[in-house]
Motif scaffolding. Structure first.
Motif, mmCIF file in Angstrom:
data_model
loop_
_atom_site.group_PDB
_atom_site.id
_atom_site.type_symbol
_atom_site.label_atom_id
_atom_site.label_comp_id
_atom_site.label_asym_id
_atom_site.label_seq_id
_atom_site.Cartn_x
_atom_site.Cartn_y
_atom_site.Cartn_z
ATOM 1 N N ARG A 30 -35.696 -42.789 -5.225
ATOM 2 C CA ARG A 30 -35.779 -43.304 -6.600
ATOM 3 C C ARG A 30 -34.462 -43.930 -7.033
ATOM 4 O O ARG A 30 -34.456 -44.930 -7.739
ATOM 5 C CB ARG A 30 -36.200 -42.188 -7.548
ATOM 6 N N LEU A 31 -33.358 -43.337 -6.605
ATOM 7 C CA LEU A 31 -32.050 -43.950 -6.881
ATOM 8 C C LEU A 31 -31.971 -45.338 -6.246
ATOM 9 O O LEU A 31 -31.481 -46.286 -6.856
ATOM 10 C CB LEU A 31 -30.915 -43.076 -6.347
ATOM 11 N N ALA A 32 -32.470 -45.454 -5.012
ATOM 12 C CA ALA A 32 -32.418 -46.725 -4.292
ATOM 13 C C ALA A 32 -33.273 -47.793 -4.968
ATOM 14 O O ALA A 32 -32.937 -48.982 -4.914
ATOM 15 C CB ALA A 32 -32.863 -46.531 -2.843
ATOM 16 N N ALA A 33 -34.369 -47.401 -5.612
ATOM 17 C CA ALA A 33 -35.277 -48.361 -6.239
ATOM 18 C C ALA A 33 -34.866 -48.738 -7.657
ATOM 19 O O ALA A 33 -35.376 -49.715 -8.210
ATOM 20 C CB ALA A 33 -36.693 -47.789 -6.252
ATOM 21 N N ALA A 34 -33.948 -48.011 -8.247
ATOM 22 C CA ALA A 34 -33.598 -48.226 -9.658
ATOM 23 C C ALA A 34 -32.799 -49.507 -9.876
ATOM 24 O O ALA A 34 -31.934 -49.858 -9.080
ATOM 25 C CB ALA A 34 -32.809 -47.025 -10.174
ATOM 26 N N ASP A 35 -33.115 -50.166 -10.983
ATOM 27 C CA ASP A 35 -32.335 -51.334 -11.411
ATOM 28 C C ASP A 35 -31.069 -50.902 -12.140
ATOM 29 O O ASP A 35 -30.068 -51.605 -12.127
ATOM 30 C CB ASP A 35 -33.163 -52.211 -12.365
ATOM 31 N N GLY A 36 -31.148 -49.758 -12.795
ATOM 32 C CA GLY A 36 -30.008 -49.222 -13.531
ATOM 33 C C GLY A 36 -29.948 -47.726 -13.383
ATOM 34 O O GLY A 36 -30.988 -47.051 -13.401
ATOM 35 N N PHE A 63 -40.432 -30.613 -9.942
ATOM 36 C CA PHE A 63 -39.380 -29.598 -9.986
ATOM 37 C C PHE A 63 -39.092 -29.141 -8.568
ATOM 38 O O PHE A 63 -40.006 -28.687 -7.860
ATOM 39 C CB PHE A 63 -39.820 -28.415 -10.853
ATOM 40 N N ILE A 64 -37.859 -29.274 -8.145
ATOM 41 C CA ILE A 64 -37.436 -28.827 -6.819
ATOM 42 C C ILE A 64 -36.552 -27.597 -7.022
ATOM 43 O O ILE A 64 -35.431 -27.700 -7.511
ATOM 44 C CB ILE A 64 -36.660 -29.922 -6.062
ATOM 45 N N ASN A 65 -37.075 -26.432 -6.671
ATOM 46 C CA ASN A 65 -36.345 -25.178 -6.804
ATOM 47 C C ASN A 65 -35.771 -24.820 -5.436
ATOM 48 O O ASN A 65 -36.516 -24.612 -4.479
ATOM 49 C CB ASN A 65 -37.284 -24.078 -7.298
ATOM 50 N N PHE A 66 -34.454 -24.741 -5.341
ATOM 51 C CA PHE A 66 -33.809 -24.480 -4.058
ATOM 52 C C PHE A 66 -34.163 -23.112 -3.490
ATOM 53 O O PHE A 66 -34.037 -22.884 -2.296
ATOM 54 C CB PHE A 66 -32.292 -24.607 -4.186
ATOM 55 N N ARG A 67 -34.634 -22.188 -4.324
ATOM 56 C CA ARG A 67 -35.026 -20.856 -3.833
ATOM 57 C C ARG A 67 -36.111 -20.959 -2.774
ATOM 58 O O ARG A 67 -36.214 -20.111 -1.904
ATOM 59 C CB ARG A 67 -35.544 -19.998 -4.973
ATOM 60 N N ARG A 68 -36.909 -21.988 -2.872
ATOM 61 C CA ARG A 68 -37.992 -22.182 -1.905
ATOM 62 C C ARG A 68 -37.449 -22.410 -0.494
ATOM 63 O O ARG A 68 -38.107 -22.096 0.494
ATOM 64 C CB ARG A 68 -38.824 -23.395 -2.352
ATOM 65 N N TYR A 69 -36.261 -22.945 -0.381
ATOM 66 C CA TYR A 69 -35.691 -23.328 0.914
ATOM 67 C C TYR A 69 -34.682 -22.321 1.448
ATOM 68 O O TYR A 69 -34.343 -22.354 2.620
ATOM 69 C CB TYR A 69 -35.016 -24.696 0.794
ATOM 70 N N PHE A 70 -34.157 -21.465 0.564
ATOM 71 C CA PHE A 70 -33.119 -20.511 0.952
ATOM 72 C C PHE A 70 -33.540 -19.109 0.534
ATOM 73 O O PHE A 70 -33.588 -18.812 -0.650
ATOM 74 C CB PHE A 70 -31.782 -20.863 0.280
ATOM 75 N N PRO A 71 -33.840 -18.243 1.485
ATOM 76 C CA PRO A 71 -34.272 -16.892 1.126
ATOM 77 C C PRO A 71 -33.175 -16.067 0.447
ATOM 78 O O PRO A 71 -33.474 -15.190 -0.334
ATOM 79 C CB PRO A 71 -34.683 -16.274 2.466
ATOM 80 N N ASN A 72 -31.921 -16.375 0.735
ATOM 81 C CA ASN A 72 -30.809 -15.663 0.119
ATOM 82 C C ASN A 72 -30.347 -16.455 -1.101
ATOM 83 O O ASN A 72 -29.829 -17.551 -0.959
ATOM 84 C CB ASN A 72 -29.658 -15.513 1.127
ATOM 85 N N PRO A 73 -30.524 -15.911 -2.321
ATOM 86 C CA PRO A 73 -30.158 -16.652 -3.535
ATOM 87 C C PRO A 73 -28.698 -17.098 -3.573
ATOM 88 O O PRO A 73 -28.365 -18.048 -4.245
ATOM 89 C CB PRO A 73 -30.449 -15.677 -4.672
ATOM 90 N N LEU A 127 -35.609 -29.271 2.566
ATOM 91 C CA LEU A 127 -34.976 -29.639 1.299
ATOM 92 C C LEU A 127 -34.474 -31.072 1.369
ATOM 93 O O LEU A 127 -34.663 -31.851 0.438
ATOM 94 C CB LEU A 127 -33.833 -28.685 0.954
ATOM 95 N N GLU A 128 -33.843 -31.433 2.467
ATOM 96 C CA GLU A 128 -33.343 -32.805 2.642
ATOM 97 C C GLU A 128 -34.490 -33.804 2.502
ATOM 98 O O GLU A 128 -34.353 -34.827 1.824
ATOM 99 C CB GLU A 128 -32.664 -32.952 4.000
ATOM 100 N N ALA A 129 -35.629 -33.535 3.118
ATOM 101 C CA ALA A 129 -36.784 -34.443 3.037
ATOM 102 C C ALA A 129 -37.295 -34.554 1.604
ATOM 103 O O ALA A 129 -37.604 -35.657 1.129
ATOM 104 C CB ALA A 129 -37.894 -33.965 3.972
ATOM 105 N N ASP A 130 -37.371 -33.432 0.896
ATOM 106 C CA ASP A 130 -37.842 -33.459 -0.493
ATOM 107 C C ASP A 130 -36.865 -34.199 -1.400
ATOM 108 O O ASP A 130 -37.279 -34.988 -2.257
ATOM 109 C CB ASP A 130 -38.074 -32.038 -1.008
ATOM 110 N N LEU A 131 -35.569 -33.957 -1.213
ATOM 111 C CA LEU A 131 -34.568 -34.675 -2.009
ATOM 112 C C LEU A 131 -34.594 -36.177 -1.708
ATOM 113 O O LEU A 131 -34.468 -36.997 -2.615
ATOM 114 C CB LEU A 131 -33.168 -34.109 -1.757
ATOM 115 N N GLN A 132 -34.787 -36.519 -0.445
ATOM 116 C CA GLN A 132 -34.855 -37.943 -0.076
ATOM 117 C C GLN A 132 -36.035 -38.611 -0.773
ATOM 118 O O GLN A 132 -35.889 -39.674 -1.370
ATOM 119 C CB GLN A 132 -34.977 -38.094 1.449
ATOM 120 N N ARG A 133 -37.192 -37.983 -0.725
ATOM 121 C CA ARG A 133 -38.405 -38.562 -1.306
ATOM 122 C C ARG A 133 -38.346 -38.589 -2.837
ATOM 123 O O ARG A 133 -38.658 -39.597 -3.466
ATOM 124 C CB ARG A 133 -39.626 -37.771 -0.839
ATOM 125 N N GLU A 134 -37.947 -37.492 -3.445
ATOM 126 C CA GLU A 134 -38.039 -37.356 -4.895
ATOM 127 C C GLU A 134 -36.817 -37.868 -5.663
ATOM 128 O O GLU A 134 -36.952 -38.247 -6.829
ATOM 129 C CB GLU A 134 -38.286 -35.886 -5.275
#
Length: 172
Positions: A123-129, A12-22, A112-119
């Motif tokens: 995964r999009l790049a590795a997917a067959d479909g 679970f990637i919650n953007f609140r962790r990266y942005f103090p202002n909701p 956030l960019e690093a977490d989105l890239q990894r998670e």
């Protein structure tokens, strides 16, 4: 419930962790569910049907978590979701949808960019479909399903790894 899929992990990637202002993406999140399937599993549509039948799919994404006997999936009535509603899309289209949702100008926090890239993007790049859940329309929205401003759902199938991933990117 379908026994062809076994839940392995969730992220679970919650953007609140990266942005103090909701107001700066604070109510956005990405939920990733990874399930394993056997090598003798059926075609992609069969895997989509197995995913829809799995208890991990029974989540309204509004704080209640997975409900094994749940009737909702995201903003939709579960009974109205079928494999035919998923459109096969390219990796480029999936990336475009996600990047546009995260921030149209892609002015994103480095962590956030690093977490989105990894998670997500790796995964999009590795997917067959890659499959994208189409808009189901007003008749499919459950009784309080409009809590999400945006609801993007992707299913990734990686046959070489024997994994299917459910990725939901939404905000509320």
């Amino acid at each position: 419930m379908d026994n062809r899929l076994a839940h392995e992990e969730s992220t679970f990637i919650n953007f609140r962790r990266y942005f103090p202002n909701p107001k700066e993406h604070g109510f956005r999140w990405v939920d990733i569910r990874q399930l394993r399937f056997s090598a003798d599993s059926v075609d992609d549509r069969g895997l989509l049907a197995a995913l829809i039948g799995h208890e991990q799919f029974r989540d309204d994404y509004a704080g209640g978590g997975v409900l094994p006997d749940g009737l909702r999936h995201g903003p939709y009535w579960l009974r109205l979701i079928t494999p035919d509603l998923y459109e096969s899309i390219s990796q480029e289209t999936a990336v475009q949808i996600l990047r546009g949702w995260v921030d149209p100008l892609w002015d994103v926090n480095t962590e956030l960019e690093a977490d989105l890239q990894r998670e997500v993007f790796a995964r999009l790049a590795a997917a067959d479909g890659i499959y994208y859940l189409s808009e189901l329309g007003d008749e499919a929205i459950h009784d309080w399903g409009r809590v999400h401003d945006y609801f993007h759902e992707f299913v990734l199938i990686d046959r070489s790894a024997g994994r299917i991933m459910l990725i939901v990117a939404a905000d509320d």
